[in-house]
Design a protein around this motif. Structure first.
Motif, PDB file in Angstrom:
ATOM      1  N   THR A  66       0.861  20.752  22.110  1.00  0.00           N
ATOM      2  CA  THR A  66       0.179  19.953  21.089  1.00  0.00           C
ATOM      3  C   THR A  66       0.684  18.518  21.176  1.00  0.00           C
ATOM      4  O   THR A  66       1.893  18.278  21.222  1.00  0.00           O
ATOM      5  N   THR A  67      -0.237  17.572  21.203  1.00  0.00           N
ATOM      6  CA  THR A  67       0.172  16.169  21.297  1.00  0.00           C
ATOM      7  C   THR A  67       0.467  15.594  19.919  1.00  0.00           C
ATOM      8  O   THR A  67      -0.055  16.061  18.904  1.00  0.00           O
ATOM      9  N   VAL A  68       1.279  14.569  19.928  1.00  0.00           N
ATOM     10  CA  VAL A  68       1.635  13.844  18.711  1.00  0.00           C
ATOM     11  C   VAL A  68       0.377  13.369  17.986  1.00  0.00           C
ATOM     12  O   VAL A  68       0.281  13.452  16.759  1.00  0.00           O
ATOM     13  N   SER A  69      -0.617  12.901  18.741  1.00  0.00           N
ATOM     14  CA  SER A  69      -1.833  12.369  18.121  1.00  0.00           C
ATOM     15  C   SER A  69      -2.595  13.416  17.315  1.00  0.00           C
ATOM     16  O   SER A  69      -3.345  13.069  16.406  1.00  0.00           O
ATOM     17  N   GLU A  70      -2.381  14.701  17.603  1.00  0.00           N
ATOM     18  CA  GLU A  70      -3.081  15.766  16.886  1.00  0.00           C
ATOM     19  C   GLU A  70      -2.541  15.996  15.480  1.00  0.00           C
ATOM     20  O   GLU A  70      -3.260  16.543  14.636  1.00  0.00           O
ATOM     21  N   VAL A  71      -1.302  15.599  15.216  1.00  0.00           N
ATOM     22  CA  VAL A  71      -0.698  15.887  13.907  1.00  0.00           C
ATOM     23  C   VAL A  71      -0.118  14.658  13.215  1.00  0.00           C
ATOM     24  O   VAL A  71       0.376  14.752  12.100  1.00  0.00           O
ATOM     25  N   MET A  72      -0.197  13.510  13.864  1.00  0.00           N
ATOM     26  CA  MET A  72       0.419  12.305  13.303  1.00  0.00           C
ATOM     27  C   MET A  72      -0.289  11.846  12.029  1.00  0.00           C
ATOM     28  O   MET A  72      -1.429  12.201  11.763  1.00  0.00           O
ATOM     29  N   THR A  73       0.424  11.031  11.267  1.00  0.00           N
ATOM     30  CA  THR A  73      -0.128  10.390  10.080  1.00  0.00           C
ATOM     31  C   THR A  73      -0.759   9.080  10.523  1.00  0.00           C
ATOM     32  O   THR A  73      -0.111   8.274  11.202  1.00  0.00           O
ATOM     33  N   THR A  74      -2.007   8.874  10.159  1.00  0.00           N
ATOM     34  CA  THR A  74      -2.701   7.657  10.582  1.00  0.00           C
ATOM     35  C   THR A  74      -2.865   6.650   9.453  1.00  0.00           C
ATOM     36  O   THR A  74      -3.230   5.509   9.697  1.00  0.00           O
ATOM     37  N   ASN A  75      -2.604   7.059   8.234  1.00  0.00           N
ATOM     38  CA  ASN A  75      -2.701   6.153   7.091  1.00  0.00           C
ATOM     39  C   ASN A  75      -1.395   5.358   7.003  1.00  0.00           C
ATOM     40  O   ASN A  75      -0.452   5.765   6.336  1.00  0.00           O
ATOM     41  N   LEU A  76      -1.357   4.229   7.695  1.00  0.00           N
ATOM     42  CA  LEU A  76      -0.133   3.447   7.793  1.00  0.00           C
ATOM     43  C   LEU A  76       0.009   2.498   6.611  1.00  0.00           C
ATOM     44  O   LEU A  76      -0.942   1.818   6.236  1.00  0.00           O
ATOM     45  N   ILE A  77       1.208   2.454   6.058  1.00  0.00           N
ATOM     46  CA  ILE A  77       1.479   1.578   4.927  1.00  0.00           C
ATOM     47  C   ILE A  77       2.609   0.639   5.334  1.00  0.00           C
ATOM     48  O   ILE A  77       3.704   1.080   5.674  1.00  0.00           O
ATOM     49  N   PHE A  78       2.313  -0.647   5.295  1.00  0.00           N
ATOM     50  CA  PHE A  78       3.249  -1.684   5.729  1.00  0.00           C
ATOM     51  C   PHE A  78       3.733  -2.510   4.549  1.00  0.00           C
ATOM     52  O   PHE A  78       3.030  -2.677   3.562  1.00  0.00           O
ATOM     53  N   CYS A  79       4.913  -3.052   4.712  1.00  0.00           N
ATOM     54  CA  CYS A  79       5.395  -4.133   3.865  1.00  0.00           C
ATOM     55  C   CYS A  79       5.903  -5.212   4.824  1.00  0.00           C
ATOM     56  O   CYS A  79       5.984  -4.988   6.026  1.00  0.00           O
ATOM     57  N   SER A  80       6.237  -6.352   4.283  1.00  0.00           N
ATOM     58  CA  SER A  80       6.729  -7.449   5.102  1.00  0.00           C
ATOM     59  C   SER A  80       8.245  -7.513   5.027  1.00  0.00           C
ATOM     60  O   SER A  80       8.840  -7.209   3.990  1.00  0.00           O
ATOM     61  N   GLU A  81       8.865  -7.938   6.115  1.00  0.00           N
ATOM     62  CA  GLU A  81      10.320  -8.045   6.134  1.00  0.00           C
ATOM     63  C   GLU A  81      10.828  -9.029   5.094  1.00  0.00           C
ATOM     64  O   GLU A  81      11.971  -8.935   4.644  1.00  0.00           O
ATOM     65  N   GLY A  82       9.999  -9.958   4.658  1.00  0.00           N
ATOM     66  CA  GLY A  82      10.394 -10.932   3.659  1.00  0.00           C
ATOM     67  C   GLY A  82      10.151 -10.505   2.222  1.00  0.00           C
ATOM     68  O   GLY A  82      10.521 -11.213   1.283  1.00  0.00           O
ATOM     69  N   ASP A  83       9.549  -9.326   2.042  1.00  0.00           N
ATOM     70  CA  ASP A  83       9.286  -8.837   0.690  1.00  0.00           C
ATOM     71  C   ASP A  83      10.591  -8.531  -0.033  1.00  0.00           C
ATOM     72  O   ASP A  83      11.581  -8.087   0.580  1.00  0.00           O
ATOM     73  N   ASP A  84      10.570  -8.709  -1.325  1.00  0.00           N
ATOM     74  CA  ASP A  84      11.691  -8.304  -2.169  1.00  0.00           C
ATOM     75  C   ASP A  84      11.757  -6.775  -2.177  1.00  0.00           C
ATOM     76  O   ASP A  84      10.707  -6.114  -2.174  1.00  0.00           O
TER      77      ASP A  84
END
Length: 143
Positions: A66-84
């Motif tokens: 089974t490949t990683v792409s078959e079970v990975m999470t695709t809803n990516l949530i980012f923040c910025s390195e400069g965020d508090d």
């Protein structure tokens, strides 16, 4: 305090075509529970130890095939390195996630901020406890 002050910076990536076995071995070797997933030098998802267990093993998928792409999470949530860190904590609460991908001003992935980073490095036990409590609340009532 900013996200960049407490985030985990050393990130390894794994290719989307790698097997779950490869991902698990990589996580074990690096002692991490998350790996960004790349395809043609683009981040297309993340694979977590939980993804491997819940979407892989519990669904009777063969980890070596089974490949990683078959079970990975695709809803990516980012923040910025400069965020508090408090802004990042609120984002974790809102999205009910334990980890955020961190990008720089050029939208390049530079790290991961985890609930563990907040707990261990920010020095505010009450804050990290509040974030954990909010993240742990079920999204829908259990019946």
């Amino acid at each position: 305090m900013q996200v960049k002050d407490i985030m985990t910076q050393a990130l390894d990536k794994i290719e989307s075509t790698a097997s779950l076995t490869e991902a698990a071995k990589h996580m074990s070797y690096r002692d991490v529970g998350i790996l960004p997933v790349s395809k043609a030098d683009q981040i297309v998802g993340v694979i977590t130890d939980r993804d491997i267990v819940i979407r892989g093993l519990a669904q009777d998928k063969q980890p070596g095939q089974t490949t990683v792409s078959e079970v990975m999470t695709t809803n990516l949530i980012f923040c910025s390195e400069g965020d508090d860190i408090h802004e990042a904590g609120k984002l974790m609460e809102e999205k009910q996630v334990r980890r955020l991908l961190v990008s720089d001003q050029n939208d390049k992935l530079v790290g991961v901020l985890s609930l563990g980073d907040l707990a261990a490095k920010c020095g505010e036990d009450i804050f990290s406890g509040e974030v954990l409590e909010a993240i742990s609340e079920p999204a829908t009532p259990l019946r």
